[in-house]
Design a protein around this motif. Structure first.
Motif, PDB file in Angstrom:
ATOM      1  N   GLY A  89       0.807  -1.225   0.000  1.00 29.33           N
ATOM      2  CA  GLY A  89       0.000   0.000   0.000  1.00 29.33           C
ATOM      3  C   GLY A  89       0.835   1.268   0.000  1.00 29.33           C
ATOM      4  O   GLY A  89       2.069   1.234  -0.005  1.00 29.33           O
ATOM      5  N   GLU A  90       0.142   2.383   0.023  1.00 23.94           N
ATOM      6  CA  GLU A  90       0.807   3.681  -0.143  1.00 23.94           C
ATOM      7  C   GLU A  90       1.799   3.966   0.989  1.00 23.94           C
ATOM      8  O   GLU A  90       2.971   4.288   0.737  1.00 23.94           O
ATOM      9  N   ASP A  91       1.366   3.834   2.232  1.00 28.13           N
ATOM     10  CA  ASP A  91       2.272   4.130   3.344  1.00 28.13           C
ATOM     11  C   ASP A  91       3.386   3.101   3.444  1.00 28.13           C
ATOM     12  O   ASP A  91       4.464   3.402   3.963  1.00 28.13           O
ATOM     13  N   GLY A  92       3.148   1.899   2.957  1.00 30.50           N
ATOM     14  CA  GLY A  92       4.183   0.874   2.949  1.00 30.50           C
ATOM     15  C   GLY A  92       5.197   1.064   1.840  1.00 30.50           C
ATOM     16  O   GLY A  92       6.199   0.344   1.788  1.00 30.50           O
ATOM     17  N   GLY A  93       4.940   2.003   0.924  1.00 28.93           N
ATOM     18  CA  GLY A  93       5.889   2.298  -0.147  1.00 28.93           C
ATOM     19  C   GLY A  93       5.758   1.398  -1.364  1.00 28.93           C
ATOM     20  O   GLY A  93       6.692   1.280  -2.163  1.00 28.93           O
ATOM     21  N   GLN A  94       4.602   0.753  -1.522  1.00 28.64           N
ATOM     22  CA  GLN A  94       4.407  -0.125  -2.689  1.00 28.64           C
ATOM     23  C   GLN A  94       4.174   0.717  -3.938  1.00 28.64           C
ATOM     24  O   GLN A  94       3.270   1.556  -3.964  1.00 28.64           O
ATOM     25  N   THR A  95       5.005   0.504  -4.962  1.00 32.07           N
ATOM     26  CA  THR A  95       4.851   1.257  -6.221  1.00 32.07           C
ATOM     27  C   THR A  95       4.334   0.385  -7.360  1.00 32.07           C
ATOM     28  O   THR A  95       3.768   0.905  -8.314  1.00 32.07           O
ATOM     29  N   VAL A  96       4.556  -0.923  -7.288  1.00 27.16           N
ATOM     30  CA  VAL A  96       4.039  -1.833  -8.315  1.00 27.16           C
ATOM     31  C   VAL A  96       2.946  -2.682  -7.656  1.00 27.16           C
ATOM     32  O   VAL A  96       3.199  -3.396  -6.681  1.00 27.16           O
ATOM     33  N   MET A  97       1.742  -2.591  -8.194  1.00 26.35           N
ATOM     34  CA  MET A  97       0.567  -3.185  -7.537  1.00 26.35           C
ATOM     35  C   MET A  97       0.344  -4.644  -7.954  1.00 26.35           C
ATOM     36  O   MET A  97      -0.742  -5.049  -8.387  1.00 26.35           O
ATOM     37  N   HIS A  98       1.419  -5.413  -7.857  1.00 30.05           N
ATOM     38  CA  HIS A  98       1.418  -6.879  -8.024  1.00 30.05           C
ATOM     39  C   HIS A  98       2.365  -7.349  -6.930  1.00 30.05           C
ATOM     40  O   HIS A  98       3.544  -6.955  -6.933  1.00 30.05           O
ATOM     41  N   ILE A  99       1.862  -8.155  -6.023  1.00 29.49           N
ATOM     42  CA  ILE A  99       2.653  -8.486  -4.833  1.00 29.49           C
ATOM     43  C   ILE A  99       4.039  -8.994  -5.215  1.00 29.49           C
ATOM     44  O   ILE A  99       4.197  -9.766  -6.171  1.00 29.49           O
ATOM     45  N   HIS A 100       5.037  -8.529  -4.476  1.00 32.43           N
ATOM     46  CA  HIS A 100       6.417  -8.950  -4.735  1.00 32.43           C
ATOM     47  C   HIS A 100       7.199  -8.895  -3.438  1.00 32.43           C
ATOM     48  O   HIS A 100       6.920  -8.084  -2.559  1.00 32.43           O
ATOM     49  N   PHE A 101       8.204  -9.754  -3.357  1.00 36.54           N
ATOM     50  CA  PHE A 101       9.051  -9.853  -2.177  1.00 36.54           C
ATOM     51  C   PHE A 101      10.472  -9.507  -2.601  1.00 36.54           C
ATOM     52  O   PHE A 101      11.031 -10.154  -3.483  1.00 36.54           O
ATOM     53  N   HIS A 102      11.003  -8.450  -2.001  1.00 33.98           N
ATOM     54  CA  HIS A 102      12.387  -8.040  -2.271  1.00 33.98           C
ATOM     55  C   HIS A 102      13.305  -8.960  -1.469  1.00 33.98           C
ATOM     56  O   HIS A 102      13.149  -9.066  -0.241  1.00 33.98           O
ATOM     57  N   LEU A 103      14.254  -9.592  -2.135  1.00 33.89           N
ATOM     58  CA  LEU A 103      15.306 -10.366  -1.469  1.00 33.89           C
ATOM     59  C   LEU A 103      16.587  -9.551  -1.606  1.00 33.89           C
ATOM     60  O   LEU A 103      17.088  -9.354  -2.722  1.00 33.89           O
ATOM     61  N   MET A 104      17.043  -9.028  -0.469  1.00 35.98           N
ATOM     62  CA  MET A 104      18.183  -8.110  -0.488  1.00 35.98           C
ATOM     63  C   MET A 104      19.313  -8.665   0.363  1.00 35.98           C
ATOM     64  O   MET A 104      19.078  -9.161   1.475  1.00 35.98           O
ATOM     65  N   ALA A 105      20.535  -8.549  -0.165  1.00 30.33           N
ATOM     66  CA  ALA A 105      21.695  -9.090   0.540  1.00 30.33           C
ATOM     67  C   ALA A 105      22.966  -8.447   0.018  1.00 30.33           C
ATOM     68  O   ALA A 105      22.949  -7.725  -0.976  1.00 30.33           O
ATOM     69  N   GLY A 106      24.066  -8.736   0.726  1.00 33.82           N
ATOM     70  CA  GLY A 106      25.369  -8.295   0.232  1.00 33.82           C
ATOM     71  C   GLY A 106      25.920  -7.079   0.947  1.00 33.82           C
ATOM     72  O   GLY A 106      27.032  -6.643   0.668  1.00 33.82           O
ATOM     73  N   ARG A 107      25.147  -6.521   1.845  1.00 35.38           N
ATOM     74  CA  ARG A 107      25.656  -5.445   2.704  1.00 35.38           C
ATOM     75  C   ARG A 107      24.860  -5.468   4.010  1.00 35.38           C
ATOM     76  O   ARG A 107      23.774  -6.057   4.071  1.00 35.38           O
ATOM     77  N   LYS A 108      25.411  -4.828   5.015  1.00 29.11           N
ATOM     78  CA  LYS A 108      24.704  -4.720   6.296  1.00 29.11           C
ATOM     79  C   LYS A 108      23.532  -3.761   6.094  1.00 29.11           C
ATOM     80  O   LYS A 108      23.720  -2.609   5.704  1.00 29.11           O
ATOM     81  N   LEU A 109      22.335  -4.236   6.352  1.00 33.50           N
ATOM     82  CA  LEU A 109      21.133  -3.431   6.105  1.00 33.50           C
ATOM     83  C   LEU A 109      20.705  -2.740   7.399  1.00 33.50           C
ATOM     84  O   LEU A 109      20.724  -3.350   8.469  1.00 33.50           O
ATOM     85  N   ALA A 110      20.326  -1.491   7.279  1.00 34.55           N
ATOM     86  CA  ALA A 110      19.923  -0.720   8.458  1.00 34.55           C
ATOM     87  C   ALA A 110      18.588  -1.221   9.004  1.00 34.55           C
ATOM     88  O   ALA A 110      17.740  -1.722   8.261  1.00 34.55           O
ATOM     89  N   TRP A 111      18.419  -1.087  10.295  1.00 33.88           N
ATOM     90  CA  TRP A 111      17.155  -1.435  10.956  1.00 33.88           C
ATOM     91  C   TRP A 111      16.925  -0.491  12.129  1.00 33.88           C
ATOM     92  O   TRP A 111      17.886  -0.218  12.834  1.00 33.88           O
ATOM     93  N   PRO A 112      15.728   0.040  12.355  1.00 34.78           N
ATOM     94  CA  PRO A 112      14.531  -0.205  11.549  1.00 34.78           C
ATOM     95  C   PRO A 112      14.610   0.490  10.195  1.00 34.78           C
ATOM     96  O   PRO A 112      15.261   1.506  10.054  1.00 34.78           O
ATOM     97  N   ALA A 113      13.927  -0.111   9.204  1.00 36.41           N
ATOM     98  CA  ALA A 113      13.885   0.464   7.869  1.00 36.41           C
ATOM     99  C   ALA A 113      13.096   1.773   7.943  1.00 36.41           C
ATOM    100  O   ALA A 113      12.089   1.849   8.648  1.00 36.41           O
ATOM    101  N   GLY A 114      13.588   2.783   7.213  1.00 32.40           N
ATOM    102  CA  GLY A 114      12.936   4.105   7.195  1.00 32.40           C
ATOM    103  C   GLY A 114      11.498   3.958   6.910  1.00 32.40           C
ATOM    104  O   GLY A 114      10.776   4.686   6.396  1.00 32.40           O
TER     105      GLY A 114
END
Ligand code: AMP
Ligand code: ZN
Length: 112
Positions: free
Chosen positions: A87-112
């Motif tokens: 949804g909008e507040d969640g930052g969804q820009t493509v309206m077909h469900i998708h799961f980002h798999l991200m790796a290869g660097r230390k990821l910040a938490w909590p996510a902005g």
């Protein structure tokens, strides 16, 4: 339906595929936010996480099996993050469900 990820799933729009089976496809994100940034989507159109039901949830479970397989195949032994923007507040820009798999660097938490 004019959905960019449906078009990627049916081959109308090219993508750099890393995995495909009968129900799921995984491909590299066009604008990677981490050294490894893959999108895993169901081939069937589900708009967002808010539209998961008992009828379509099996493919979502399967997506997590695919993510586990990719993490082994791509040797993401240092860890990774799976992100689903909804949804909008969640930052969804493509309206077909998708799961980002991200790796290869230390990821910040909590996510902005
Ligand atoms: P979200 O903001 O969670 O909806 O994520 C949409 C993602 O899709 C963004 O990371 C975009 O870079 C990515 N994206 C959009 N179009 C394409 C495309 N044709 N091929 C690969 N990734 C795409
Ligand atoms: Zn779609």
């Amino acid at each position: 339906m004019d959905c960019i990820f449906c078009k990627i799933a049916n081959g109308e729009i090219p993508s750099k595929k890393v995995y495909e089976d009968d129900t799921v496809i995984a491909f590299y994100d066009l604008e990677p936010q981490a050294p490894t940034h893959i999108l895993v989507i169901p081939k069937q159109h589900i708009t967002s996480a808010a539209d998961i039901t008992s009828e379509n949830s099996a493919v979502i479970a399967h997506i997590y099996e695919v993510i586990a397989k990719l993490s082994k195949d791509l040797k993401l032994e240092n860890g990774f993050r799976v992100v689903n923007n909804c949804g909008e507040d969640g930052g969804q820009t493509v309206m077909h469900i998708h799961f980002h798999l991200m790796a290869g660097r230390k990821l910040a938490w909590p996510a902005g």
